[in-house]
Scaffold this motif. Structure first.
Motif, short mmCIF file in Angstrom:
data_model
loop_
_atom_site.label_atom_id
_atom_site.label_comp_id
_atom_site.label_asym_id
_atom_site.label_seq_id
_atom_site.Cartn_x
_atom_site.Cartn_y
_atom_site.Cartn_z
N HIS A 1 24.40 32.39 46.20
CA HIS A 1 23.92 33.05 47.42
C HIS A 1 25.03 33.31 48.44
CE1 HIS A 1 23.49 28.69 48.20
NE2 HIS A 1 23.88 29.02 49.42
N CYS A 2 26.23 32.76 48.25
CA CYS A 2 27.34 32.98 49.18
C CYS A 2 28.20 34.19 48.81
CB CYS A 2 28.24 31.74 49.23
SG CYS A 2 27.49 30.36 50.11
N ILE A 3 27.98 34.77 47.64
CA ILE A 3 28.79 35.91 47.23
C ILE A 3 28.25 37.17 47.90
CG2 ILE A 3 29.49 37.35 45.29
CD1 ILE A 3 29.54 34.87 43.59
N LYS A 4 29.07 37.74 48.78
CA LYS A 4 28.70 38.98 49.48
C LYS A 4 29.45 40.17 48.91
CE LYS A 4 26.24 36.57 52.29
NZ LYS A 4 25.02 36.10 51.70
N LYS A 5 30.55 39.89 48.19
CA LYS A 5 31.35 40.94 47.55
C LYS A 5 31.75 40.39 46.19
CE LYS A 5 35.62 43.55 48.11
NZ LYS A 5 36.56 42.99 47.17
N TRP A 6 31.48 41.15 45.14
CA TRP A 6 31.79 40.70 43.79
C TRP A 6 33.30 40.56 43.63
CZ3 TRP A 6 28.40 38.71 40.55
CH2 TRP A 6 28.78 38.47 39.25
N PRO A 7 33.79 39.39 43.14
CA PRO A 7 35.23 39.19 42.99
C PRO A 7 35.86 40.20 42.03
CG PRO A 7 34.05 37.11 42.76
CD PRO A 7 33.03 38.20 42.77
N THR A 8 37.03 40.68 42.39
CA THR A 8 37.76 41.63 41.54
C THR A 8 39.18 41.15 41.35
OG1 THR A 8 38.44 42.92 43.46
CG2 THR A 8 36.42 43.62 42.35
N GLY A 9 39.91 41.82 40.47
CA GLY A 9 41.31 41.49 40.23
C GLY A 9 42.18 41.91 41.39
N GLU A 10 43.48 41.66 41.25
CA GLU A 10 44.40 41.94 42.35
C GLU A 10 44.53 43.41 42.66
OE1 GLU A 10 48.52 41.57 39.81
OE2 GLU A 10 47.61 39.76 40.62
N LYS A 11 44.23 44.28 41.72
CA LYS A 11 44.29 45.73 41.96
C LYS A 11 42.90 46.34 42.01
CE LYS A 11 48.83 46.26 39.93
NZ LYS A 11 49.65 46.88 38.90
N GLY A 12 41.88 45.52 42.23
CA GLY A 12 40.52 46.01 42.36
C GLY A 12 39.79 46.23 41.05
N GLN A 13 40.38 45.84 39.93
CA GLN A 13 39.73 46.05 38.64
C GLN A 13 38.61 45.02 38.43
OE1 GLN A 13 42.77 44.72 38.99
NE2 GLN A 13 43.28 43.33 37.35
N GLU A 14 37.63 45.42 37.63
CA GLU A 14 36.53 44.50 37.32
C GLU A 14 37.01 43.41 36.39
OE1 GLU A 14 32.76 45.96 36.17
OE2 GLU A 14 32.84 47.64 37.55
N LEU A 15 36.49 42.22 36.59
CA LEU A 15 36.88 41.07 35.78
C LEU A 15 35.76 40.72 34.82
CD1 LEU A 15 38.38 38.86 38.62
CD2 LEU A 15 39.62 40.29 37.00
N PRO A 16 36.10 40.23 33.61
CA PRO A 16 35.05 39.82 32.67
C PRO A 16 34.35 38.55 33.17
CG PRO A 16 37.23 39.32 31.79
CD PRO A 16 37.43 40.09 33.06
N LEU A 17 33.07 38.46 32.86
CA LEU A 17 32.26 37.30 33.24
C LEU A 17 31.93 36.51 31.98
CD1 LEU A 17 30.60 35.73 35.37
CD2 LEU A 17 28.71 37.27 34.85
N PHE A 18 32.35 35.25 31.93
CA PHE A 18 32.14 34.40 30.76
C PHE A 18 31.02 33.40 31.00
CE2 PHE A 18 36.58 35.70 30.21
CZ PHE A 18 36.55 36.12 28.90
N ARG A 19 30.45 32.94 29.92
CA ARG A 19 29.45 31.87 29.86
C ARG A 19 28.09 32.25 30.45
NH1 ARG A 19 31.79 26.17 31.13
NH2 ARG A 19 29.91 25.68 29.99
N LEU A 20 27.81 33.52 30.57
CA LEU A 20 26.51 33.96 31.09
C LEU A 20 25.39 33.56 30.13
CD1 LEU A 20 25.05 35.52 33.36
CD2 LEU A 20 25.32 37.58 31.99
#
Length: 135
Positions: free
Chosen positions: A55-74
């Motif tokens: 509930h604290c995530i207001k902006k989805w985390p991205t890489g250093e250049k704004g690229q999308e990051l893979p999500l593991f263990r979902l």
């Protein structure tokens, strides 16, 4: 060496981790999302994990250049928690980004804005060929 980044979601195994956003403890068995940084230097491995309450995530985390990051263990989460993460991701992707609009001004608008901002009394300082873009 280049740093690898990815996201990971899991249930907290203990209550020793604090959320990076609100700085409150993430309690045992509570769902959390982590931004993981990995780097190998000369045989040594360095990693940094930054954890968040869902509930604290207001902006989805991205890489250093704004690229999308893979999500593991979902897939290791309960079905309702998987759905909660997916809905959070979709809702954060749908938010409009605060982008500045660029407006190309006509020669008259350029002159009026330039004179207003600079408080110039001499209109001879503005060339007819000047191009101006106002943000």
């Amino acid at each position: 060496m280049k740093m690898k980044q990815f996201l990971e979601c899991e249930y907290a195994l203990s209550n020793r981790i604090k959320c990076a956003t609100c700085h409150v403890v993430i309690f045992k068995h509570e769902l959390k999302i982590g931004h993981i940084f990995l780097r190998k230097d000369e045989g040594q491995q360095f990693d940094k994990k930054v954890w968040y309450h869902v509930h604290c995530i207001k902006k989805w985390p991205t890489g250093e250049k704004g690229q999308e990051l893979p999500l593991f263990r979902l897939q290791t989460l309960k079905a309702e928690d998987q759905l909660k993460i997916k809905e959070l991701y979709r809702s954060l992707q749908e938010k409009p980004k605060n982008k500045k609009e660029i407006k190309v001004l006509s020669k008259q608008e350029q002159y009026e804005k330039y004179v207003t901002v600079k408080n110039l009394n001499d209109p001879g300082q503005i060339e007819d060929d000047d191009d101006c873009i106002m943000l």
